[in-house]
Scaffold this motif. Structure first.
Motif, PDB file in Angstrom:
ATOM      1  N   GLU A 147      -1.310  -3.725  -3.655  1.00 16.62           N
ATOM      2  CA  GLU A 147      -0.472  -4.696  -2.755  1.00 16.62           C
ATOM      3  C   GLU A 147       0.697  -5.277  -2.160  1.00 16.62           C
ATOM      4  O   GLU A 147       1.309  -4.894  -3.176  1.00 16.62           O
ATOM      5  CB  GLU A 147      -1.774  -5.669  -2.801  1.00 16.62           C
ATOM      6  CG  GLU A 147      -3.218  -5.658  -2.664  1.00 16.62           C
ATOM      7  CD  GLU A 147      -4.351  -6.876  -3.096  1.00 16.62           C
ATOM      8  OE1 GLU A 147      -5.170  -7.251  -2.257  1.00 16.62           O
ATOM      9  OE2 GLU A 147      -3.903  -6.848  -3.851  1.00 16.62           O
ATOM     10  N   ALA A 148       1.037  -5.578  -0.590  1.00 22.60           N
ATOM     11  CA  ALA A 148       2.173  -5.796  -0.474  1.00 22.60           C
ATOM     12  C   ALA A 148       2.642  -7.934  -0.601  1.00 22.60           C
ATOM     13  O   ALA A 148       1.582  -8.110  -0.828  1.00 22.60           O
ATOM     14  CB  ALA A 148       2.499  -6.104   1.129  1.00 22.60           C
ATOM     15  N   PRO A 149       3.648  -7.956  -1.358  1.00 24.75           N
ATOM     16  CA  PRO A 149       4.127  -9.299  -2.176  1.00 24.75           C
ATOM     17  C   PRO A 149       3.685 -10.232  -1.277  1.00 24.75           C
ATOM     18  O   PRO A 149       4.126 -10.317   0.120  1.00 24.75           O
ATOM     19  CB  PRO A 149       4.832  -9.081  -2.546  1.00 24.75           C
ATOM     20  CG  PRO A 149       6.246  -7.646  -1.796  1.00 24.75           C
ATOM     21  CD  PRO A 149       4.730  -6.804  -2.012  1.00 24.75           C
ATOM     22  N   ALA A 203       0.198  -6.556  -7.207  1.00 24.68           N
ATOM     23  CA  ALA A 203       1.323  -6.987  -5.630  1.00 24.68           C
ATOM     24  C   ALA A 203       2.645  -7.034  -6.963  1.00 24.68           C
ATOM     25  O   ALA A 203       3.568  -8.413  -7.664  1.00 24.68           O
ATOM     26  CB  ALA A 203       0.969  -8.436  -5.062  1.00 24.68           C
ATOM     27  N   PRO A 204       3.699  -5.930  -7.369  1.00 23.10           N
ATOM     28  CA  PRO A 204       5.064  -6.356  -7.995  1.00 23.10           C
ATOM     29  C   PRO A 204       5.142  -7.628  -6.895  1.00 23.10           C
ATOM     30  O   PRO A 204       5.463  -8.010  -6.072  1.00 23.10           O
ATOM     31  CB  PRO A 204       5.323  -5.221  -8.156  1.00 23.10           C
ATOM     32  CG  PRO A 204       3.922  -4.530  -7.550  1.00 23.10           C
ATOM     33  CD  PRO A 204       3.082  -5.052  -7.410  1.00 23.10           C
ATOM     34  N   GLY A 205       6.127  -8.333  -8.106  1.00 21.01           N
ATOM     35  CA  GLY A 205       6.957  -9.458  -7.290  1.00 21.01           C
ATOM     36  C   GLY A 205       8.386  -8.809  -6.571  1.00 21.01           C
ATOM     37  O   GLY A 205       8.220  -7.971  -6.342  1.00 21.01           O
ATOM     38  N   SER A 206       9.333  -9.491  -6.514  1.00 22.84           N
ATOM     39  CA  SER A 206      10.573  -9.667  -6.985  1.00 22.84           C
ATOM     40  C   SER A 206      11.722 -10.185  -7.466  1.00 22.84           C
ATOM     41  O   SER A 206      11.662 -10.921  -8.512  1.00 22.84           O
ATOM     42  CB  SER A 206      11.475 -10.570  -5.387  1.00 22.84           C
ATOM     43  OG  SER A 206      11.106 -11.839  -5.352  1.00 22.84           O
ATOM     44  N   ARG A 207      13.245 -10.213  -7.179  1.00 19.78           N
ATOM     45  CA  ARG A 207      14.262 -10.018  -8.393  1.00 19.78           C
ATOM     46  C   ARG A 207      13.534 -12.181  -8.821  1.00 19.78           C
ATOM     47  O   ARG A 207      13.989 -12.630 -10.197  1.00 19.78           O
ATOM     48  CB  ARG A 207      15.326 -10.949  -7.796  1.00 19.78           C
ATOM     49  CG  ARG A 207      16.905 -10.656  -8.595  1.00 19.78           C
ATOM     50  CD  ARG A 207      17.491 -10.638  -7.748  1.00 19.78           C
ATOM     51  NE  ARG A 207      18.317  -9.192  -7.552  1.00 19.78           N
ATOM     52  CZ  ARG A 207      18.825  -8.900  -6.648  1.00 19.78           C
ATOM     53  NH1 ARG A 207      20.387  -9.470  -6.099  1.00 19.78           N
ATOM     54  NH2 ARG A 207      18.747  -6.879  -5.915  1.00 19.78           N
ATOM     55  N   MET A 230       0.502  -1.300  -0.076  1.00 22.89           N
ATOM     56  CA  MET A 230       0.511  -0.340   0.325  1.00 22.89           C
ATOM     57  C   MET A 230       1.004   1.389  -0.044  1.00 22.89           C
ATOM     58  O   MET A 230       2.043   1.247   0.648  1.00 22.89           O
ATOM     59  CB  MET A 230      -1.235  -0.277   1.419  1.00 22.89           C
ATOM     60  CG  MET A 230      -1.750   0.915   1.155  1.00 22.89           C
ATOM     61  SD  MET A 230      -3.088   0.796   2.377  1.00 22.89           S
ATOM     62  CE  MET A 230      -3.678  -0.821   2.294  1.00 22.89           C
ATOM     63  N   TYR A 231       0.408   2.505  -0.312  1.00 20.53           N
ATOM     64  CA  TYR A 231       0.820   3.394  -0.733  1.00 20.53           C
ATOM     65  C   TYR A 231       1.501   4.134   0.229  1.00 20.53           C
ATOM     66  O   TYR A 231       0.265   4.399   1.420  1.00 20.53           O
ATOM     67  CB  TYR A 231       0.595   4.288  -2.042  1.00 20.53           C
ATOM     68  CG  TYR A 231       1.750   5.419  -2.102  1.00 20.53           C
ATOM     69  CD1 TYR A 231       1.601   6.528  -1.935  1.00 20.53           C
ATOM     70  CD2 TYR A 231       2.639   5.054  -2.529  1.00 20.53           C
ATOM     71  CE1 TYR A 231       2.169   8.413  -2.367  1.00 20.53           C
ATOM     72  CE2 TYR A 231       3.418   5.997  -3.494  1.00 20.53           C
ATOM     73  CZ  TYR A 231       3.347   7.564  -2.739  1.00 20.53           C
ATOM     74  OH  TYR A 231       4.247   8.636  -3.200  1.00 20.53           O
ATOM     75  N   GLN A 232       1.867   4.492   0.521  1.00 18.65           N
ATOM     76  CA  GLN A 232       3.153   5.028   2.057  1.00 18.65           C
ATOM     77  C   GLN A 232       2.438   6.831   2.145  1.00 18.65           C
ATOM     78  O   GLN A 232       3.711   6.975   1.088  1.00 18.65           O
ATOM     79  CB  GLN A 232       4.459   4.824   3.027  1.00 18.65           C
ATOM     80  CG  GLN A 232       4.355   6.069   3.964  1.00 18.65           C
ATOM     81  CD  GLN A 232       3.542   5.299   5.213  1.00 18.65           C
ATOM     82  OE1 GLN A 232       3.414   4.384   5.461  1.00 18.65           O
ATOM     83  NE2 GLN A 232       2.543   6.459   5.848  1.00 18.65           N
TER      84      GLN A 232
END
Length: 442
Positions: free
Chosen positions: A369-371, A401-405, A1-3
């Motif tokens: 959203e948080a991954p 919900a963007p992922g990671s590497r 969520m955007y801060q």
């Protein structure tokens, strides 16, 4: 969520007696709930899968302690003598146990998963009536004791928190799970009854806060009203809720977005926001749109460990790419729009409605959203699970919900009946992913 970033509210004393003041984010959710097509639209089902539970009885006891410690989880709504909506805290023991245990160890894993999925869908469709203090507790935990595969030390569990969105936000559910599992492993945690959200809520509607909220709304209205806004979707029609479309954000695509964002000194979400603006504004004859984004009003150094609802839905201007051929400029422009609205996330919704009229009605919502990542309170490890599908609260809703590497991200597209169909929804997602690639590799 955007801060977001805004002046910190100084907490005041807890209101005397059991009366509580509802905060603007709570009032906004309750107002939206009244007009929602789905009576259970704001029921929260937060589920996690836990492994290595050393003492099942202690887990159950910990869940009860945590639900009873946070003041906001005991609130129910009342109308005062002036017909104004307030809340009353009832921290005494509820008439019904807020923790339910279900032992599925005798089932095979596949059947246990089916039983759990069915129950969570049932809970997701259950209406939580905050006006009723005598019904089910407004915050409950289900603890499914599940088969352990492969066999290991401790129990495995599917744990679900069911409550109303007016009482918690996404960050608050993470706080609750962390405290439950820390208690269940014997770690030192706070035992004081926590009224801090009541303090923040009272401060958020003070005279000075209300004046600042009206001023912020006037600034937002002037910013949005300066543009001839479009509509990106067909009008909703009466009918059954469509099935949400789930899609993947491939790892290479997200890696490219991260690299591009680093070059431009913006968050990776700016690449996704600019690409979605491009996609939807094209559908609105290249006219600007308003996206409504959930933003937290938490001040990280003050409210980071308080359970409550700090989330407001804030309008953000999304512009078409036609007058901005440079994609890097479009990404920066999206981030600037987001920052402008974020700084005014405390804007008074009534003032916005008066100033913007029908343009203040949310039509497109976007949520980052948080991954889903593994967390631990040794020896317990737990991971958040996707929530059961819900209906769209706006004609068109996008969740990313963007992922990671090394882990792909995910997305969901929700829409109300008549706005899209299965084919047009798939086409929209395909176009969006293509645009993400263009913006990430520009």
């Amino acid at each position: 969520m955007y801060q977001e970033s805004h002046p910190t509210l100084e907490p005041g004393p807890v209101p005397e007696g059991s009366l509580r003041t509802l905060a603007p984010p709570q009032l906004g959710i309750l107002e939206a709930e009244v007009w929602s097509r789905d009576p259970a639209a704001y029921t929260v089902v937060s589920a996690v899968r836990a492994e290595g539970v050393p003492d099942w009885n202690l887990l159950v006891h910990s869940a009860r302690q945590v639900l009873g410690r946070h003041d906001v989880l005991s609130w129910h709504l009342v109308l005062d003598d002036g017909y104004r909506l307030t809340a009353r805290a009832t921290p005494c023991a509820p008439q019904r146990d807020p923790v339910e245990e279900l032992d599925l160890r005798g089932d095979d894993a596949a059947h246990a998963d089916v039983v759990i999925a069915q129950r969570l869908r049932c809970e997701r469709g259950r209406v939580i009536n905050l006006m009723d203090p005598a019904g089910l507790p407004h915050a409950r935990v289900l603890l499914f004791r599940t088969p352990c595969e492969p066999a290991g030390e401790g129990d495995t569990a599917l744990c679900a928190l069911i409550t109303h969105h007016a009482l918690v936000d996404e960050f608050a559910t993470t706080l609750l799970w962390s405290e439950i599992f820390q208690r269940a492993t014997g770690q030192a945690v706070c035992d004081h009854y926590d009224c801090r959200y009541a303090q923040w809520s009272a401060a958020s509607v003070s005279d000075s806060a209300a004046a600042a909220a009206r001023h912020a709304a006037q600034e937002l209205a002037g910013h949005l009203g300066a543009h001839p806004l479009g509509i990106a979707e067909a009008p909703p029609q009466p009918g059954p809720a469509p099935t949400p479309l789930h899609f993947t954000l491939p790892t290479p695509l997200h890696a490219a977005a991260v690299a591009r964002a680093a070059q431009l000194a913006v968050p990776p979400t700016a690449v996704y926001g600019a690409a979605l603006s491009h996609t939807l504004c094209r559908r609105a004859d290249d006219r600007p749109l308003v996206f409504h984004l959930p933003m937290t009003r938490r001040a990280p150094d003050v409210d980071h460990d308080i359970v409550g609802c700090y989330v407001s839905s804030v309008p953000v201007l999304a512009r078409p790419p036609g007058d901005c051929d440079d994609r890097a400029q479009a990404i920066r422009r999206w981030q600037a729009s987001l920052a402008f609205s974020s700084a005014r996330s405390h804007a008074d919704t009534a003032t916005l409605r008066t100033a913007l009229g029908d343009r203040a009605t949310p039509r497109v919502s976007l949520a980052f959203e948080a991954p889903s990542t593994v967390r631990s309170a040794p020896p317990i490890r737990w991971k958040p699970l996707p929530a059961p599908d819900s209906t769209a609260k706006t004609p068109l809703a996008v969740f990313l919900a963007p992922g990671s590497r090394n882990v792909a991200g995910s997305g969901r597209l929700l829409w109300q009946h008549g706005v899209l169909d299965g084919s047009s929804a798939r086409d929209l997602v395909a176009t969006f992913l293509t645009n993400v690639g263009r913006y990430a590799r520009a």
